[in-house]
Design an enzyme around this catalytic site. Structure first.
Site, PDB file in Angstrom:
ATOM      1  N   ARG A  64       0.818  -1.215   0.000  1.00 49.35           N
ATOM      2  CA  ARG A  64       0.000   0.000   0.000  1.00 49.35           C
ATOM      3  C   ARG A  64       0.859   1.276   0.000  1.00 49.35           C
ATOM      4  O   ARG A  64       0.448   2.321  -0.485  1.00 49.35           O
ATOM      5  CB  ARG A  64      -0.942   0.002   1.212  1.00 49.35           C
ATOM      6  CG  ARG A  64      -2.022   1.071   1.114  1.00 49.35           C
ATOM      7  CD  ARG A  64      -2.984   1.014   2.290  1.00 49.35           C
ATOM      8  NE  ARG A  64      -2.278   1.161   3.546  1.00 49.35           N
ATOM      9  CZ  ARG A  64      -2.400   0.342   4.583  1.00 49.35           C
ATOM     10  NH1 ARG A  64      -3.216  -0.688   4.522  1.00 49.35           N
ATOM     11  NH2 ARG A  64      -1.715   0.542   5.687  1.00 49.35           N
ATOM     12  N   TYR A 117     -11.866  24.592  -7.368  1.00 49.53           N
ATOM     13  CA  TYR A 117     -12.493  23.425  -7.991  1.00 49.53           C
ATOM     14  C   TYR A 117     -13.754  23.051  -7.199  1.00 49.53           C
ATOM     15  O   TYR A 117     -13.696  22.863  -5.983  1.00 49.53           O
ATOM     16  CB  TYR A 117     -11.444  22.305  -7.968  1.00 49.53           C
ATOM     17  CG  TYR A 117     -11.878  20.976  -8.506  1.00 49.53           C
ATOM     18  CD1 TYR A 117     -12.205  20.838  -9.846  1.00 49.53           C
ATOM     19  CD2 TYR A 117     -11.930  19.861  -7.675  1.00 49.53           C
ATOM     20  CE1 TYR A 117     -12.581  19.597 -10.347  1.00 49.53           C
ATOM     21  CE2 TYR A 117     -12.300  18.619  -8.171  1.00 49.53           C
ATOM     22  CZ  TYR A 117     -12.632  18.497  -9.511  1.00 49.53           C
ATOM     23  OH  TYR A 117     -13.004  17.283 -10.008  1.00 49.53           O
ATOM     24  N   ASP A 189      -3.917  24.644  -5.016  1.00 48.49           N
ATOM     25  CA  ASP A 189      -4.193  23.631  -6.038  1.00 48.49           C
ATOM     26  C   ASP A 189      -3.474  24.085  -7.307  1.00 48.49           C
ATOM     27  O   ASP A 189      -3.809  25.111  -7.899  1.00 48.49           O
ATOM     28  CB  ASP A 189      -5.707  23.517  -6.268  1.00 48.49           C
ATOM     29  CG  ASP A 189      -6.075  22.449  -7.315  1.00 48.49           C
ATOM     30  OD1 ASP A 189      -5.278  22.203  -8.232  1.00 48.49           O
ATOM     31  OD2 ASP A 189      -7.175  21.893  -7.206  1.00 48.49           O
ATOM     32  N   LYS A 214      -4.944  15.246 -14.949  1.00 50.51           N
ATOM     33  CA  LYS A 214      -5.068  16.221 -16.027  1.00 50.51           C
ATOM     34  C   LYS A 214      -3.806  16.217 -16.902  1.00 50.51           C
ATOM     35  O   LYS A 214      -3.575  15.277 -17.625  1.00 50.51           O
ATOM     36  CB  LYS A 214      -5.366  17.598 -15.420  1.00 50.51           C
ATOM     37  CG  LYS A 214      -6.589  17.592 -14.470  1.00 50.51           C
ATOM     38  CD  LYS A 214      -7.902  17.406 -15.193  1.00 50.51           C
ATOM     39  CE  LYS A 214      -9.094  17.126 -14.287  1.00 50.51           C
ATOM     40  NZ  LYS A 214      -9.353  18.111 -13.249  1.00 50.51           N
TER      41      LYS A 214
HETATM   42  C1  LIG Z   1      -9.843  17.777 -11.946  1.00 46.14           C
HETATM   43  C2  LIG Z   1      -9.374  18.666 -10.863  1.00 46.14           C
HETATM   44  C3  LIG Z   1      -9.206  18.184  -9.566  1.00 46.14           C
HETATM   45  C4  LIG Z   1      -9.582  16.780  -9.162  1.00 46.14           C
HETATM   46  O1  LIG Z   1      -8.886  15.798  -9.820  1.00 46.14           O
HETATM   47  P1  LIG Z   1      -9.482  14.310  -9.965  1.00 46.14           P
HETATM   48  O2  LIG Z   1      -8.323  13.497 -10.296  1.00 46.14           O
HETATM   49  O3  LIG Z   1     -10.514  14.406 -11.036  1.00 46.14           O
HETATM   50  O4  LIG Z   1     -10.096  13.970  -8.645  1.00 46.14           O
HETATM   51  C5  LIG Z   1      -8.723  19.045  -8.615  1.00 46.14           C
HETATM   52  N1  LIG Z   1      -8.428  20.311  -8.909  1.00 46.14           N
HETATM   53  C6  LIG Z   1      -8.585  20.821 -10.145  1.00 46.14           C
HETATM   54  C7  LIG Z   1      -8.235  22.226 -10.413  1.00 46.14           C
HETATM   55  C8  LIG Z   1      -9.065  20.015 -11.165  1.00 46.14           C
HETATM   56  O5  LIG Z   1      -9.243  20.526 -12.381  1.00 46.14           O
END
Ligand SMILES: *Cc1c(COP(=O)(O)O)cnc(C)c1O
Length: 398
Positions: A64, A117, A189, A214
């Protein structure tokens, strides 16, 4: 070579296994090590492993915690973000949850930028709320607004720059100075920058969170998140929490993310070039009221972007003077853009942003126009603009 290699060069070599007699390079140089169990030959071997672990070595006693594949990806995130330790999560949202549950306790208060987000609001409004953690949504455009909402129990300032829908740039160095002055932990973020177009830790943030789903993955085929920090005490808090909460990432997903990283700079540069061209296309249209893309010269955040970012990406939003019926016709008539929430992959996407969501954003004009968010993919931008144009002709005819 003893000179400092450029990031582009480093990204081709990080995570590559040392060369034995023959070692494969492609595509990652490390196998995807899938395992739950880690075996030990003798009790003494096991004891020695724990002793070395207690001195800070990254040794694994159970799957893990992540094997070599994961360790290589963690190193890459640290390199990209300028951090000391990285913790992986199974999604970007998982990484956000990991950071906030590590840094907040019952009775604490958090300031949250209103441009974050969307699901972060869900986390705060449900789970954090139930745990007696208070939060206030604020426009983080100026520290004066933050100052007015500060409480004696405020511990964390959570932001995203540029914001998720309108791409408003925040002044991260100013927010970092504010956080330091008031003893707050600044969490950013950085999915927009993904370690390539922006480095919040170098701008003064304490924790950077990235959805590897992303641009890092880049091919819309994996879910992954990362939390990167540089301060020892914070790293210890996140470490304890990560172990307690059982976060775990599939070795195959870590492997795919490493493969994605090799081409991160070239992909992001291409997305960015095409996005700017799409901005220019919309800029010439009579229906366009505003273009949200900080790398575009007319965006109000352009000066901050120039000062703080080292690149851009394929994300932009447009405010259009079209009716509801016209925008439906426009979006449905597009052939190369799919309707979808994600971004960062090779494909072009479009999202019609609803008014209730925009109501939360101080940055929004509140005028009776439509907002669409586009992800400009890796298709030829000439084809993309032609597609936008044919769809717009249809919308105009409504
Ligand atoms: C997509 C996204 C997230 C979350 O990512 P996931 O892998 O889909 O959970 C967090 N912050 C931003 C700015 C995003 O675009």
């Amino acid at each position: 070579m003893n000179k400092k290699l450029s990031l582009l060069t480093q990204l081709q070599h990080l995570g590559t296994a040392p060369c034995d007699e023959t070692t494969p390079v492609a595509p990652v140089g490390l196998p995807s090590i899938r395992t739950s169990t880690v075996r030990f030959n003798t009790i003494e071997d096991l004891e020695a492993t724990y002793r070395r672990k207690s001195k800070g070595e990254r040794l694994v006693t159970y799957g893990r915690m992540g094997m070599e594949t994961h360790a290589a990806l963690e190193d890459i995130f640290c390199q990209l973000e300028g951090g000391k330790r990285c913790f992986l999560a199974s999604s970007g949202l998982g990484a956000i949850t990991m950071s906030l549950l590590s840094l907040l306790s019952a009775g604490d208060h958090m300031l949250v930028a209103d441009c974050v987000y969307g699901p972060v609001r869900h986390l705060a409004n449900t789970v954090l709320s139930r745990m007696n953690i208070e939060f206030t949504y604020v426009s983080a455009q100026s520290t004066d607004t933050l100052q007015a909402q500060l409480k004696t129990n405020t511990r964390v300032l959570y932001v995203e720059s540029p914001g998720s829908l309108l791409f408003e740039m925040l002044d991260i160095p100013a927010l970092a100075a504010f956080a330091r002055q008031h003893g707050l932990i600044l969490v950013v973020d950085n999915t927009w920058g993904s370690g390539y177009a922006c480095q919040p830790l170098e701008l003064g943030a304490d924790v950077s969170v990235i959805a590897g789903t992303k641009y890092v993955g880049g091919h819309s085929d994996l879910m992954l998140g990362a939390v990167v920090a540089k301060d020892k005490a914070l790293i210890e808090r996140i470490d304890l929490n990560q172990y307690a909460m059982g976060y775990s990432v599939s070795a195959d997903d870590a492997w795919l993310a490493i493969r994605g990283v090799r081409t991160l700079p070239v992909r992001m540069d291409q997305h960015a070039r095409s996005a700017l061209q799409v901005c220019r296309y919309f800029d010439d249209l009579p229906e366009t009221r505003r273009i949200f893309h900080p790398a575009f010269e007319k965006d109000p955040g352009h000066a901050l972007w120039k000062r703080d970012c080292t690149g851009s990406n394929g994300m932009l939003s447009i405010e259009l003077a079209l009716s509801d019926r016209q925008i439906r016709t426009f979006v449905n008539a597009l052939e190369l853009f799919s309707i979808g929430y994600s971004w960062g992959g090779f494909e072009s996407l479009i999202q019609w942003v609803d008014r209730p969501t925009l109501e939360n954003h101080a940055y929004w004009s509140r005028e009776d126009n439509q907002i669409i968010r586009l992800h400009i993919g890796l298709e030829s931008v000439i084809d993309l603009v032609d597609d936008l144009d044919q769809a717009l002709q249809k919308a105009r005819a409504v």
